[in-house]
Design an enzyme around this catalytic site. Sequence first.
Site, PDB file in Angstrom:
ATOM      1  N   THR A   1      -4.182   5.150   3.092  1.00 42.70           N
ATOM      2  CA  THR A   1      -2.844   5.647   2.753  1.00 42.70           C
ATOM      3  C   THR A   1      -2.825   6.393   1.425  1.00 42.70           C
ATOM      4  OG1 THR A   1      -1.963   3.731   3.923  1.00 42.70           O
ATOM      5  CG2 THR A   1      -0.415   4.981   2.612  1.00 42.70           C
TER       6      THR A   1
ATOM      7  N   LYS B   1       0.825  -1.216   0.000  1.00 41.66           N
ATOM      8  CA  LYS B   1       0.000   0.000   0.000  1.00 41.66           C
ATOM      9  C   LYS B   1       0.854   1.259   0.000  1.00 41.66           C
ATOM     10  CE  LYS B   1       0.551   1.172   4.540  1.00 41.66           C
ATOM     11  NZ  LYS B   1       0.570   2.437   5.288  1.00 41.66           N
TER      12      LYS B   1
END
Length: 337
Positions: free
Chosen positions: A253, A196
């Site tokens: 994120t 991520k």
Amino acid sequence: MTQQRSVRAAVLSAGSWGTAIAKILADAGTTVVLHARRAEIAHGINAAHRNPGYFPDIELPATVTATTDPAAALHQADLLVLSIPAQTLRANLSAWAPHIAPGTVIVSLMKGIEQATQLRPSQIITEATGVPAERIAVLSGPNLAREIMAGQPAAATIACPDEHAAQLVQQACHTSYFRPYTSTDVTGCELGGAMKNVIALAAGIASGMGLGDNAAAMLITRGLAETTRLGRALGADPLTLSGLAGLGDLVATCTSPLSRNRTFGTHLGQGLTVAEATAATRQTTEGVKSAQALLTLAHTHGVEMPITQVMSDLLHEKVTLDQAAAALMQRPPKPEH
């Protein structure tokens, strides 16, 4: 009757996420000792119950204390929570290992892959300390430290091969605002956390270039697709990667201005060099360090990862920003699945 002592946790170290997890643990009734590298950080926590380097505006529970001595932090610790950059994990553990008591459960918060070996943090911990995998848990999810410090709702996955160890960690950090779930899929949790960050770099670049929500959604979705491809190759459960440690962490994120990896990417998208973006971001950006290691891992297993490839090429200055954007959009059309 002898009163049973509370669970004791050593948190190494006192950065933003380490401080946030210390607050969670203390709010859940766990006694916490934070290890701080800087004496002024330890003093601020002990004297004013605040971390002056990261959250000077937020008071920590009185059950959180700090020390600059890792051996003192680890004394009689039931849990060792590691919150340090993945690339320095092995070197730090070589110094800390003699002070880890038998039976201590180690909790990894790291979201990166070691550059030299392509090993995940839990694998590094076993190699460096000899602690078996059954005593190593991974905590991962959409956990932006600033929001957690403010007591805003969040959740995470705690993965460990030993379900009882996972439940111990779960009980030690379950609060009214932080909901932990358990899993046995350590590989999926660690891979989701590492990947991520790389995809968030791409999302930040898109934002810095002034691209819209369609581009962000495309990167998140296709980023999840390549994460899942690599996860399958490594033996991870695809359901883990559609859960908190995968999609949940990916969305937070890639979309939040509080994300340091997205912020780093935004700087790149605005025209800064890698060196300039590093200086502007100031904090560790695991995606920058892990992109090439993840790509090497993908090549080893024959997995196609176009976003990771482009990010690695851009970070190593093999392509320009415009060439990177074009490379992603000019890939040959094919079925989605």
